[in-house]
Design a protein around this motif. Structure first.
Motif, PDB file in Angstrom:
ATOM      1  N   GLU A  37      47.509 -34.286 -36.623  1.00 51.34           N
ATOM      2  CA  GLU A  37      46.845 -33.183 -35.950  1.00 51.34           C
ATOM      3  C   GLU A  37      46.438 -32.095 -36.955  1.00 51.34           C
ATOM      4  O   GLU A  37      45.330 -31.568 -36.911  1.00 51.34           O
ATOM      5  CB  GLU A  37      47.796 -32.595 -34.910  1.00 51.34           C
ATOM      6  CG  GLU A  37      47.132 -31.687 -33.941  1.00 51.34           C
ATOM      7  CD  GLU A  37      47.766 -31.823 -32.552  1.00 51.34           C
ATOM      8  OE1 GLU A  37      47.323 -31.128 -31.663  1.00 51.34           O
ATOM      9  OE2 GLU A  37      48.714 -32.629 -32.385  1.00 51.34           O
ATOM     10  N   LEU A  38      47.354 -31.800 -37.865  1.00 53.07           N
ATOM     11  CA  LEU A  38      47.056 -30.777 -38.872  1.00 53.07           C
ATOM     12  C   LEU A  38      45.942 -31.235 -39.792  1.00 53.07           C
ATOM     13  O   LEU A  38      45.086 -30.458 -40.184  1.00 53.07           O
ATOM     14  CB  LEU A  38      48.318 -30.473 -39.693  1.00 53.07           C
ATOM     15  CG  LEU A  38      49.404 -29.692 -38.959  1.00 53.07           C
ATOM     16  CD1 LEU A  38      50.654 -29.622 -39.803  1.00 53.07           C
ATOM     17  CD2 LEU A  38      48.908 -28.290 -38.621  1.00 53.07           C
TER      18      LEU A  38
ATOM     19  N   ASP B 116      43.545 -33.256 -39.002  1.00 52.11           N
ATOM     20  CA  ASP B 116      42.282 -33.185 -38.273  1.00 52.11           C
ATOM     21  C   ASP B 116      41.815 -31.746 -38.114  1.00 52.11           C
ATOM     22  O   ASP B 116      40.631 -31.446 -38.221  1.00 52.11           O
ATOM     23  CB  ASP B 116      42.433 -33.839 -36.892  1.00 52.11           C
ATOM     24  CG  ASP B 116      42.640 -35.332 -37.028  1.00 52.11           C
ATOM     25  OD1 ASP B 116      42.403 -35.856 -38.139  1.00 52.11           O
ATOM     26  OD2 ASP B 116      43.055 -35.978 -36.043  1.00 52.11           O
ATOM     27  N   ALA B 117      42.767 -30.852 -37.835  1.00 51.11           N
ATOM     28  CA  ALA B 117      42.378 -29.475 -37.551  1.00 51.11           C
ATOM     29  C   ALA B 117      42.094 -28.682 -38.823  1.00 51.11           C
ATOM     30  O   ALA B 117      41.240 -27.809 -38.840  1.00 51.11           O
ATOM     31  CB  ALA B 117      43.468 -28.779 -36.748  1.00 51.11           C
ATOM     32  N   LEU B 118      42.827 -28.977 -39.887  1.00 51.65           N
ATOM     33  CA  LEU B 118      42.707 -28.156 -41.093  1.00 51.65           C
ATOM     34  C   LEU B 118      42.019 -28.872 -42.235  1.00 51.65           C
ATOM     35  O   LEU B 118      41.789 -28.285 -43.283  1.00 51.65           O
ATOM     36  CB  LEU B 118      44.098 -27.720 -41.574  1.00 51.65           C
ATOM     37  CG  LEU B 118      44.904 -26.830 -40.652  1.00 51.65           C
ATOM     38  CD1 LEU B 118      46.327 -26.734 -41.139  1.00 51.65           C
ATOM     39  CD2 LEU B 118      44.281 -25.454 -40.593  1.00 51.65           C
TER      40      LEU B 118
END
Lengths: 379, 259
Positions: B190-191, B193-195
């Motif tokens: 998730e990190l 993908d988001a960052l």
């Protein structure tokens, strides 16, 4: 990748407050908006706040956290109405931060200062010292029973560690102890030479050196060096074993840590302390002898003869009798503090300090007790 | 989201040795921007050593590490410091500062590198700690009061403190329960993908490899014998790789993903 300066403008539109962040909203750039965001969070109903995401360049969790602050308390949850515009990741990050994180209020530490608190701390300190003393006595008892039970089965004594400790803590300490004691002997002689000369009794410097070194200084120098040098090493070694769970491993393997770690150190110290003390006495007397020779023209032959004649041999035995006791005290305190070390480095440091301070303290107290005892006995 | 393309980190001709014991010899590896790359290898093949060399803790005996085409060994101190502030590293045991609470641990890099107000730092630290799945009681605890798995999470929170561009993780899921490990995996993804993070993971966890790694590098015979997406690795006929992924655990992890 250089950062684009972050900006924040606040607009009002149809009863809604719209935050328009621009530029990079990352941990390096957001510091100056903290108070403004906190004010909005405090003053404005979260249901009325919207965030326009379209001006954001880069954003990280810190930036997302700050932007999420004003809306995280919205009664109906964070919904479509809280966002304007679009950004590749901002909305997702804000949601991630919202759902995982903003739920716990930071705890407030109790850090009041005042008379009652100070008194409380003093009381707590005294109680801790009292408990520590009892624990040390308990450890002392445990070590003695452990020693007794090992003595009943002498083949259980671990000779290798005993000799290893004797070498490291004893033989290796010999040079420094001898040198220190030499100089103490010399200093005592100088002092005596100066003082006694005024009475025309400078020849008594020999007695002064002999009695002081044999009775007190030889054994005290040895004990203090052992405390500073070996005690800290014992505590550090056992303490780091404790931190690495090696002590636990010993226990489950059926090895008694007292038998394996504590007893060898005590035995080694009890054996080595008198030997080192003897060396310290010789060195101290030699120091005094050289000073007498050079400053008072007392020849070495005369010095030795006079020591023989006028310094009673009890002084030597008084000094020697204290040595094994000091050795045991030092080893026991060192091992006790080592086994008390907790899981963190801080406690290792604290216990090493405590072990050196406590053992020097105890050595001096016990020395005073010995002095009183021998005075009563007339020795 | 990010284009998986240009190498961010390049290891070229790396040789590391301890005395006469050569660990790596002629090792080449590329880490692409925005990818999650896993590093596997038998015990004692120098996975952690490779990671330590890549983050500059150990000097290579030969060869060089490049970041964005710049050699790590030839950088000026200021450039190196700037680069390092964009790294997050999770060591095997967590390597938390034992004298600080978990919150202070996470705040430590922020205090060093940013000028955030203290209250915001505290809140951010608590957020990172919550992100990694620790409960609200965790921030004020000391590392010695935490279990091994909790220490790992706290270590990850500290690694994430400055929202790094590159994350180095040394066996992040070892010692975690399967639920925790799965949560860890999904958090990392998730990190990323988001960052747009680049993540380098040393791991033995086959589930991690199957679930989140874009590519997997295999360390054997003192070098990287293969670097490929896991599906291609499964076709590889290097004996060690076949044994590694073809064993019962490898098959189970594979099936878990297929299923």
């Amino acid at each position: 990748m250089s950062d684009v300066a972050a900006g924040l403008t606040i607009e009002e539109e149809g009863g809604r407050v719209i935050l328009v962040p621009t530029g990079d909203w990352i941990v390096d750039t957001i510091a100056r908006f903290a108070s403004e965001i906190a004010r909005i969070d405090h003053d404005i109903d979260p249901g009325r706040v919207s965030i326009d995401l379209s001006g954001i360049e880069r954003i990280d969790t810190a930036g997302a956290y700050l932007l999420a602050r004003p809306i995280h308390r919205a009664r109906d949850g964070v919904t479509e109405q809280h966002f304007r515009g679009d950004h590749a990741t901002a909305r997702r990050l804000i949601q991630l931060v919202l759902e995982k994180a903003i739920n716990s209020e930071p705890e407030v530490e109790d850090r009041r200062f005042g008379f009652i608190q100070a008194a409380g701390r003093i009381g707590a300190g005294l109680e801790a010292a009292w408990k520590e003393m009892i624990a040390t006595f308990a450890f002392f008892g445990h070590a003695i029973t452990s020693f007794a039970s090992t003595s009943a089965r002498p083949w259980r004594f671990r000779m290798t560690p005993i000799f290893a400790v004797m070498e490291v803590a004893g033989v290796n300490a010999l040079p420094i102890i001898a040198v220190l004691s030499f100089f103490i002997g010399a200093v005592v002689a100088y002092m005596g030479a100066n003082l006694l000369e005024t009475f025309g009794a400078s020849v008594f410097t020999v007695e002064l050196v002999g009695i002081a070194v044999l009775r007190e200084f030889g054994v005290l120098i040895t004990a203090i060096m052992l405390a500073g040098r070996s005690d800290s090493a014992f505590t550090a070694a056992i303490g780091s074993m404790k931190m690495q769970q090696e002590i636990d491993a010993m226990r489950v393997l059926g090895i008694d840590p007292y038998e394996a770690l504590v007893i060898p150190r005590i035995v080694a110290c009890v054996i080595m302390a008198p030997l080192l003390t003897f060396a310290a006495m010789i060195a101290g007397i030699v120091g005094g002898l050289l000073v007498c020779w050079s400053a008072l023209d007392i020849s070495p032959q005369f010095f030795v003869t006079r020591i023989h004649d006028s310094v009673p041999i009890q002084n030597f035995w008084v000094g020697m009798s204290k040595a094994p006791v000091f050795g045991a005290i030092i080893a026991i305190i060192g091992c006790k503090q080592g086994l008390d070390v907790g899981g963190d480095v801080e406690s290792l440091g604290r216990h090493v300090t405590a072990s050196v301070v406590q053992s020097i303290f105890m050595v001096i107290i016990v020395d005073a007790l010995f002095a009183m005892m021998y005075l009563e006995l007339g020795i | 989201m990010s284009a998986v393309s240009a190498p961010l980190i390049e290891v070229r001709g790396l040789k590391t040795a301890f005395g006469t014991h050569v660990v790596h010899d002629g090792l080449n590896l590329e880490v692409r921007r925005g990818e999650i790359i896993g590093l596997v290898g038998g015990s004692g093949t120098g996975k952690s050593v490779l990671m330590n060399t890549m983050i500059g803790l150990k000097r290579p005996d030969a060869g060089e590490i490049f970041y964005n085409g710049r050699a790590l060994g030839k950088m000026a101190d200021s450039e190196r410091a700037r680069l390092e502030s964009h790294w997050g590293v999770l060591f095997q045991g967590g390597a938390l500062f034992s004298a600080l609470t978990v919150r202070e641990n996470v705040m430590a890099p922020m205090r060093e590198h940013t000028d955030l107000p203290r209250s915001l730092m505290t809140e951010l630290a608590d957020m990172k700690i919550a992100l990694t799945g620790l409960g609200p009681e965790a921030p004020s605890k000391f590392p010695s009061e935490l279990s091994g798995g909790m220490r790992k999470r706290a270590g990850l929170a500290r690694a994430l403190a400055l929202d790094p561009d590159v994350l180095f993780l040394d066996e992040p899921t070892a010692g975690l329960d399967p639920i925790g490990a799965a949560a860890f995996d999904s958090l990392i993804r998730e990190l990323r993908d988001a960052l747009g993070l680049t993540v380098f993971i040393v791991t033995h966890d086959l589930d991690t490899l199957f679930a989140i790694c874009d590519r997997v590098a295999v360390l054997a015979e003192k070098r990287c014998v293969a670097v490929a997406p896991i599906d291609e690795l499964l076709q590889n006929d290097h004996p060690w790789i076949r044994e590694y992924f073809g064993g019962p655990r490898g098959r189970a992890a594979h099936q878990a993903r297929e299923g």
